[in-house]
Design a protein around this motif. Structure first.
Motif, PDB file in Angstrom:
ATOM      1  N   LYS A   1       0.818  -1.206   0.000  1.00 36.06           N
ATOM      2  CA  LYS A   1       0.000   0.000   0.000  1.00 36.06           C
ATOM      3  C   LYS A   1       0.855   1.260   0.000  1.00 36.06           C
ATOM      4  O   LYS A   1       0.412   2.310  -0.445  1.00 36.06           O
ATOM      5  CB  LYS A   1      -0.934  -0.008   1.210  1.00 36.06           C
ATOM      6  N   SER A   2       2.065   1.158   0.503  1.00 36.55           N
ATOM      7  CA  SER A   2       2.951   2.326   0.540  1.00 36.55           C
ATOM      8  C   SER A   2       4.360   1.869   0.171  1.00 36.55           C
ATOM      9  O   SER A   2       5.222   1.727   1.032  1.00 36.55           O
ATOM     10  CB  SER A   2       2.945   2.967   1.936  1.00 36.55           C
ATOM     11  N   PRO A   3       4.598   1.607  -1.105  1.00 35.36           N
ATOM     12  CA  PRO A   3       5.894   1.082  -1.523  1.00 35.36           C
ATOM     13  C   PRO A   3       7.016   2.075  -1.280  1.00 35.36           C
ATOM     14  O   PRO A   3       6.822   3.290  -1.330  1.00 35.36           O
ATOM     15  CB  PRO A   3       5.698   0.821  -3.017  1.00 35.36           C
ATOM     16  N   GLN A   4       8.189   1.536  -1.008  1.00 37.20           N
ATOM     17  CA  GLN A   4       9.381   2.357  -0.857  1.00 37.20           C
ATOM     18  C   GLN A   4      10.104   2.424  -2.198  1.00 37.20           C
ATOM     19  O   GLN A   4      10.258   1.415  -2.876  1.00 37.20           O
ATOM     20  CB  GLN A   4      10.308   1.767   0.206  1.00 37.20           C
ATOM     21  N   PHE A   5      10.559   3.608  -2.551  1.00 35.86           N
ATOM     22  CA  PHE A   5      11.271   3.789  -3.811  1.00 35.86           C
ATOM     23  C   PHE A   5      12.739   4.103  -3.539  1.00 35.86           C
ATOM     24  O   PHE A   5      13.068   4.797  -2.569  1.00 35.86           O
ATOM     25  CB  PHE A   5      10.624   4.911  -4.629  1.00 35.86           C
ATOM     26  N   PHE A   6      13.601   3.588  -4.421  1.00 35.58           N
ATOM     27  CA  PHE A   6      15.043   3.754  -4.271  1.00 35.58           C
ATOM     28  C   PHE A   6      15.623   4.241  -5.590  1.00 35.58           C
ATOM     29  O   PHE A   6      15.021   4.081  -6.653  1.00 35.58           O
ATOM     30  CB  PHE A   6      15.686   2.420  -3.870  1.00 35.58           C
ATOM     31  N   LEU A   7      16.828   4.813  -5.524  1.00 38.81           N
ATOM     32  CA  LEU A   7      17.473   5.369  -6.704  1.00 38.81           C
ATOM     33  C   LEU A   7      18.828   4.705  -6.893  1.00 38.81           C
ATOM     34  O   LEU A   7      19.623   4.594  -5.955  1.00 38.81           O
ATOM     35  CB  LEU A   7      17.651   6.881  -6.538  1.00 38.81           C
ATOM     36  N   THR A   8      19.102   4.240  -8.118  1.00 37.08           N
ATOM     37  CA  THR A   8      20.383   3.601  -8.397  1.00 37.08           C
ATOM     38  C   THR A   8      21.473   4.657  -8.614  1.00 37.08           C
ATOM     39  O   THR A   8      21.197   5.830  -8.865  1.00 37.08           O
ATOM     40  CB  THR A   8      20.298   2.726  -9.660  1.00 37.08           C
TER      41      THR A   8
END
Length: 249
Positions: A7-14
Motif C-alpha cells: 500500500k505504501s511502496p518504498q522507492f530507491f534510486l540507483t
C-alpha cells in the motif's frame, strides 16, 4: 528481512551507470519491490505510469540530464497491420502460441542461449546462467505467462497447442488493461520469419480477443536503432509529462 508494504511502496534510486542506448550518457533508475497480495494491482498502476518490471522489481529511468526513454503502448482497437506485417502473419501462419505458467524449462534456456549468442553476444545479459534465466522467469509476484510458440500440428485445432521444437518464447505480464511484454526471444536461424515482429502482432491479437485495449512495449529511444521497430505499430501512445498522448511522429 526488509518488509515492503504494497500500500505504501518504498522507492530507491540507483547510482549512475553508462547508458546502453545513447553513447556518452549515464542512466539512473528509480525502483521499488513488487511483493505481496497487491503486487499485481501495483504493477498495473506503475506500468501505466511508465515503469517496467524485471523479476520482482518495478523500475523507470530517472536520469539527471536526459529524458530520451519514452514509454510506448499500442492501441489495440485501432491497430491494422501494414502490408509487410500482413506478409509476416502469412509466413508464420503455421505457428501456434500456448500460454503457460511462469515456469522455466531447459528447452527454453537452450533457445535463450542461442538467441543471446547470435543477437546479443556483447549485451548485459550475455553471461546469464540457467539459474539466472530461471529467476528472470519465475521470480514474479504478478500475473505472468510464458508463451511458447511451436509449429502447428495435426491435433492443434483440437488441443490449441503447437508441436515440435520451440521456435520462440515471450515472457509477458497479464494486466487489467492489456499485456506488457517483459522479454522475448526466438530461433536466430529463422530470419525470414521476422519472429520478433510476429510475437508483437500475436500479442495484439491476444489482447483484442480478451477485450483489452493495450499492449505495452516498454521504452522507445529516439535515435536508437535498437528501438526503431517499436514505432511501426500504430496507432500508439507515448507517455509524456501531460500523460499518454497519441504518437504522430
Amino acid at each position: 528481512m526488509t518488509q515492503h508494504s504494497p500500500k505504501s511502496p518504498q522507492f530507491f534510486l540507483t547510482s549512475p551507470s553508462p547508458c546502453p542506448y545513447l553513447e556518452g550518457q549515464y542512466e539512473r533508475k528509480v525502483f521499488t519491490h513488487l511483493v505481496g497480495e497487491k503486487a499485481g494491482e501495483m504493477n498495473d498502476l506503475l506500468t501505466q505510469g511508465g515503469f517496467r518490471r524485471s523479476q520482482n522489481i518495478a523500475y523507470r529511468p530517472a536520469c539527471e540530464t536526459c529524458r530520451a526513454c519514452v514509454s510506448v503502448r499500442i492501441l489495440v482497437d485501432g491497430f491494422a497491420p501494414s502490408k509487410n506485417m500482413r506478409r509476416i502473419l502469412r509466413v508464420n501462419d503455421d505457428l501456434v502460441g500456448t500460454e503457460h505458467k511462469a515456469e522455466p524449462t531447459s528447452e527454453q534456456y537452450s533457445l535463450f542461449r542461442r538467441y543471446l549468442d547470435a543477437r546479443h553476444k556483447e549485451g548485459g545479459m550475455s553471461e546469464m546462467t540457467v539459474l539466472d534465466y530461471a529467476m528472470m522467469v519465475e521470480d514474479t509476484h504478478v500475473p505472468t505467462a510464458v508463451i511458447e510458440y511451436r509449429k502447428r500440428g495435426p491435433d492443434s485445432f483440437v488441443t490449441g497447442r503447437g508441436e515440435g521444437p520451440l521456435v520462440a518464447v515471450a515472457l509477458s505480464d497479464r494486466m487489467s488493461d492489456g499485456y506488457s511484454m517483459v522479454y522475448s526471444f526466438y530461433d536466430p536461424d529463422m530470419p525470414e520469419r521476422s519472429l520478433g515482429t510476429w510475437m508483437i502482432l500475436d500479442h495484439i491479437s491476444r489482447a483484442r480477443a480478451r477485450g483489452l485495449p493495450h499492449v505495452y512495449l516498454g521504452y522507445w529511444v529516439e535515435g536508437s536503432r535498437k528501438m526503431e521497430y517499436k514505432t511501426r505499430f500504430r496507432p500508439q501512445e507515448h507517455l509524456t509529462s501531460a500523460g499518454w498522448e497519441l504518437y504522430k511522429g
